[in-house]
Design an enzyme around this catalytic site. Structure first.
Site, PDB file in Angstrom:
ATOM      1  CG  ASN A   1      40.742  81.534  20.950  1.00 26.02           C
ATOM      2  OD1 ASN A   1      41.933  81.220  20.239  1.00 26.02           O
ATOM      3  ND2 ASN A   1      41.011  81.652  22.008  1.00 26.02           N
TER       4      ASN A   1
ATOM      5  CE  LYS B   1      40.950  78.627  24.192  1.00 29.29           C
ATOM      6  NZ  LYS B   1      40.698  78.296  25.742  1.00 29.29           N
TER       7      LYS B   1
ATOM      8  CD  GLU C   1      43.576  79.949  26.993  1.00 31.70           C
ATOM      9  OE1 GLU C   1      44.084  79.798  26.114  1.00 31.70           O
ATOM     10  OE2 GLU C   1      42.685  79.130  27.467  1.00 31.70           O
TER      11      GLU C   1
ATOM     12  CB  SER D   1      32.487  75.205  28.815  1.00 31.48           C
ATOM     13  OG  SER D   1      33.456  74.675  29.395  1.00 31.48           O
TER      14      SER D   1
ATOM     15  N   GLY E   1      37.444  75.780  29.099  1.00 33.31           N
ATOM     16  CA  GLY E   1      38.054  74.502  28.916  1.00 33.31           C
ATOM     17  C   GLY E   1      37.690  73.401  30.134  1.00 33.31           C
TER      18      GLY E   1
ATOM     19  CG  HIS F   1      42.041  84.164  25.857  1.00 33.64           C
ATOM     20  ND1 HIS F   1      42.501  83.274  26.726  1.00 33.64           N
ATOM     21  CD2 HIS F   1      40.955  83.715  25.219  1.00 33.64           C
ATOM     22  CE1 HIS F   1      41.558  82.231  26.560  1.00 33.64           C
ATOM     23  NE2 HIS F   1      40.637  82.595  25.839  1.00 33.64           N
TER      24      HIS F   1
ATOM     25  CD  GLU G   1      36.465  83.582  26.344  1.00 33.22           C
ATOM     26  OE1 GLU G   1      36.215  82.943  25.560  1.00 33.22           O
ATOM     27  OE2 GLU G   1      37.737  83.578  26.597  1.00 33.22           O
TER      28      GLU G   1
HETATM   29  P1  13P Z   1      36.625  76.627  25.580  1.00 31.75           P
HETATM   30  O1  13P Z   1      35.299  76.837  24.928  1.00 31.75           O
HETATM   31  O2  13P Z   1      37.425  75.372  25.326  1.00 31.75           O
HETATM   32  O3  13P Z   1      36.126  76.693  26.989  1.00 31.75           O
HETATM   33  O4  13P Z   1      37.451  77.992  25.567  1.00 31.75           O
HETATM   34  C1  13P Z   1      36.872  79.236  25.597  1.00 31.75           C
HETATM   35  C2  13P Z   1      37.754  80.207  25.469  1.00 31.75           C
HETATM   36  O5  13P Z   1      38.787  80.422  25.883  1.00 31.75           O
HETATM   37  C3  13P Z   1      37.705  80.908  24.124  1.00 31.75           C
HETATM   38  O6  13P Z   1      38.527  81.939  23.761  1.00 31.75           O
END
Ligand code: 13P
Length: 245
Positions: free
Chosen positions: A13, A15, A102, A208, A175, A100, A169
């Site tokens: 992903n 983003k 976010e 992560s 992150g 997601h 997740e």
């Molecule tokens: P990270 O791998 O950067 O922690 O992000 C995970 C994520 O949100 C994947 O959708």
């Protein structure tokens, strides 16, 4: 009778990262690094909308699938800034990330809008990757199960579990460099599988995921793949993840 096993899906992903030029440079470096990945592992790149067209062209003839990061519940309409499933399908998109954390945190996504997006994606033959997961506070308050069951129950009304990937997740692991312990991720994913009632549904872990923890995560029996943010932005690190042992 043979039990079908879940398909392994390794998805990046991106983003809001990478221009078209950066996306193409990534792919050029990435493709040779994943040429030996077993065919049973589905590789997916969920990229910004602007990168879909150039990547679709370059992914033809490879086994890597194209994914988007959002889809609206209507086929068209006055929804400024949104994208409709037929627009994604036309470009060769196969997967789409829905719900997601976010989007839930910054853009007002609710279980109801997530449900509409899942249904629209499936109605057009896309495979949605539904994201669920708890915050640190919810975890500490012992609300993991109730929260995730609510997210699943409300999101999955009228949704076909045969064309669905779920990503667990935990928000506190996204992150942050804090990975959920493999055993705990395995436990929660087992609960999700029971709740959905489909032994063969693909359930990923996300949060992560790195070259240093992928082998352990993928050895856990309930974990059928990963949804990778930061570590999917570099060809070497995402290739190492795709080539997990
Ligand atoms: P990270 O791998 O950067 O922690 O992000 C995970 C994520 O949100 C994947 O959708």
């Amino acid at each position: 009778m043979e039990c079908p096993v879940p398909q392994t899906v390794i998805a990046g992903n991106w983003k809001m990262y990478k221009t078209q030029r950066e996306a193409l440079a990534f792919l050029q470096a990435f493709l040779p690094l994943v040429s030996g990945v077993p065919a049973a592992r589905e590789l997916v790149l969920c990229v910004p909308f602007t990168a879909l067209v150039p990547l679709a062209d370059k992914l033809q003839g490879t086994s890597i699938q194209l994914g988007a990061q959002n889809v609206h519940w209507e086929d068209q309409g006055a929804f400024t800034g949104e994208i409709a499933a037929p627009m994604l399908v036309e470009l060769g998109v196969r997967y789409v990330v829905v719900g997601h954390s976010e989007r839930r945190q910054y853009f007002g996504e609710t279980d109801q809008t997530v449900n509409g997006r899942l249904r629209a994606a499936q109605a057009h033959g896309l495979t949605p990757i539904l994201c669920v997961g708890e915050t640190k506070q919810q975890r500490e308050a012992g609300q993991i199960e109730s929260l995730i069951y609510r997210q699943l129950d409300q999101a999955l009304v009228g949704v076909d579990p045969d064309n669905l990937v779920i990503a667990y997740e935990p928000i506190w692991a996204i992150g942050t460099g804090l990975t959920c312990e493999t055993q705990e991720a395995n436990r929660v994913i087992g609960l999700i599988r029971q709740r959905v009632g489909r032994p063969d549904i693909t359930i990923q872990y996300g949060g992560s995921v790195k070259p240093g923890n992928i082998d352990e995560l993928m050895a856990a029996p309930e974990i059928n793949g990963v949804l990778v943010g930061g570590a999917s932005l570099e060809p070497e690190s995402f290739a190492r993840i795709a080539n997990y042992c």
